[in-house]
Enzyme design. Structure first.
Site, PDB file in Angstrom:
ATOM      1  N   LEU A 199      41.333  30.822  43.107  1.00  0.00           N
ATOM      2  CA  LEU A 199      42.168  31.864  44.073  1.00  0.00           C
ATOM      3  C   LEU A 199      41.386  32.910  44.760  1.00  0.00           C
ATOM      4  CD1 LEU A 199      44.814  31.931  45.207  1.00  0.00           C
ATOM      5  CD2 LEU A 199      45.389  33.286  43.459  1.00  0.00           C
ATOM      6  N   TRP A 200      41.471  32.889  46.010  1.00  0.00           N
ATOM      7  CA  TRP A 200      41.100  34.005  46.517  1.00  0.00           C
ATOM      8  C   TRP A 200      42.337  34.854  46.754  1.00  0.00           C
ATOM      9  CZ3 TRP A 200      38.256  30.035  46.362  1.00  0.00           C
ATOM     10  CH2 TRP A 200      37.108  29.449  47.143  1.00  0.00           C
ATOM     11  N   ILE A 237      39.607  33.516  39.152  1.00  0.00           N
ATOM     12  CA  ILE A 237      39.811  34.777  40.808  1.00  0.00           C
ATOM     13  C   ILE A 237      38.699  35.495  41.132  1.00  0.00           C
ATOM     14  CG2 ILE A 237      41.009  36.576  40.829  1.00  0.00           C
ATOM     15  CD1 ILE A 237      42.585  34.973  39.814  1.00  0.00           C
ATOM     16  N   LYS A 238      38.622  35.028  42.813  1.00  0.00           N
ATOM     17  CA  LYS A 238      38.574  35.944  43.534  1.00  0.00           C
ATOM     18  C   LYS A 238      38.618  36.905  44.357  1.00  0.00           C
ATOM     19  CE  LYS A 238      36.011  35.138  48.153  1.00  0.00           C
ATOM     20  NZ  LYS A 238      36.129  34.912  49.521  1.00  0.00           N
ATOM     21  N   GLN A 239      37.617  38.149  44.290  1.00  0.00           N
ATOM     22  CA  GLN A 239      38.544  39.446  44.828  1.00  0.00           C
ATOM     23  C   GLN A 239      37.676  40.360  45.268  1.00  0.00           C
ATOM     24  OE1 GLN A 239      40.423  41.098  46.006  1.00  0.00           O
ATOM     25  NE2 GLN A 239      42.187  40.629  44.022  1.00  0.00           N
TER      26      GLN A 239
END
Length: 351
Positions: A199-200, A237-239
């Protein structure tokens, strides 16, 4: 790339980063390791096929078996425009060169659109893990809209041989409730099919800018975005790397605690990023940071800086695209390899 070379690229920031003692003790976190799947996901509700997909992703490329992850993402042709993304190096209008750069660059996986990966799937889906980005912000309409829209189905991604799907939710936006529902359902189905989910976790609201200061990448806001992301069962998780803090305080929006700012964070980039990791169930869900846009000559230094901060904070890796593909092919390969070297360097460890 030796530690000395990494230190040279960090310049006067080397000691500032490498010798910093973070506010949150590393022993409270689940740090990336070769045993990530056994330690975390075998205890979860993920089925055997999903666990195998995650293990395949983490075992691939130069970082295979380390617990760290290097993903090559190319969706900017939709999110911005094909011209803005590929004009600096037109060979990437051809999807095959996107996949080739990811393979030759030793990445764990390649993340792109239904079209890019679909047209190359029969030739390459068995050679590198495919991650299909299932929604995008279509930025061609007037007036511009900031909304993530599904471009295809999870089943279509599964049929092309992808082992993971990726998606974006614009947390804080007027559309976030609909996006939350769409993507939580998509991720549930992806898990049923045995696919991993990434998830972006981006924030988006005009109210997140106060008195000329942009809090979209504040540690407290992005940390909460991460916490919402792991709640809908993203596996990774992409952050974006945090640039400041105090979004809740500045906007007087929502609820927070003074301890977030007095005990859990400082203004140091490693502390701000570690707070992002803390919100990923104390690192049980791996967090990868974005490599950001290409700015030219400073790209390598900027990318190494981001990778070092991510690793020291307890993150799982980097997802870097434009800095690699908006330059000649061989230079893009070198960029990816040098970033991966940060994660292979045993002297650079979370404190």
């Amino acid at each position: 790339m030796a530690t000395s070379t990494i230190t040279e690229l960090l310049g006067d920031k080397a000691a500032y980063l490498l010798e910093h003692k973070p506010a949150i003790d590393k022993n409270t976190l689940h740090l990336p390791s070769p045993h990530h799947l056994d330690d975390i996901w075998l205890n979860s509700n993920r089925n055997n096929q999903t666990i195998r997909s995650l293990q395949t992703l983490l075992n691939h490329g130069r970082l295979g078996g380390t617990g760290y992850c290097s993903i090559f993402p190319v969706d900017q042709g939709i999110e911005h425009s094909a011209g803005s993304a590929f004009a600096p190096n037109p060979i990437y209008f051809d999807p095959e060169n996107i996949v080739k750069l990811a393979i030759e660059g030793g990445c764990n996986g390649v993340a792109s659109t239904f079209g890019v990966l679909g047209i190359m799937s029969r030739k390459y889906a068995h050679k590198i893990p495919f991650i299909v980005k299932i929604n995008h912000n279509e930025f061609f309409s007037l007036p511009n809209r900031y909304d993530q829209t599904l471009f295809g189905t999870v089943k279509s991604a599964w049929n092309m041989g992808a082992l993971a799907v990726g998606a974006t939710v614009y947390w804080g936006s007027a559309e976030s409730t609909r996006q939350l529902k769409e993507i939580s359902e998509a991720f549930e189905y992806a898990h049923e099919l045995g696919m991993a989910t990434i998830l972006w976790c981006y924030t988006r609201n005009a109210g997140f800018k106060v008195n000329g200061v942009d809090y979209h990448t504040a540690a407290d806001f992005t940390g909460q975005a991460n916490h919402l992301g792991v709640t809908i069962q993203a596996d990774i998780i992409k952050q974006k790397l945090p640039t400041n803090n105090g979004g809740y305080l500045a906007t007087k929006h929502g609820k927070t605690s003074p301890l977030v700012y007095e005990k859990l964070t400082t203004d140091h980039p490693v502390d701000l990023t570690r707070y992002q990791v803390l919100n990923c169930y104390s690192g049980r869900v791996g967090m990868i940071n974005s490599g950001g846009e290409s700015k030219g000559e400073s790209d390598l230094k900027d990318a190494v800086y981001t990778a070092v901060v991510n690793k020291l904070a307890g993150g799982m890796g980097l997802i870097l695209g434009r800095k690699a593909f908006q330059r000649p092919f061989n230079e893009g390969l070198q960029m990816l390899e040098k970033i991966q070297d940060v994660y292979l360097d045993q002297e650079i460890q979370a404190l």
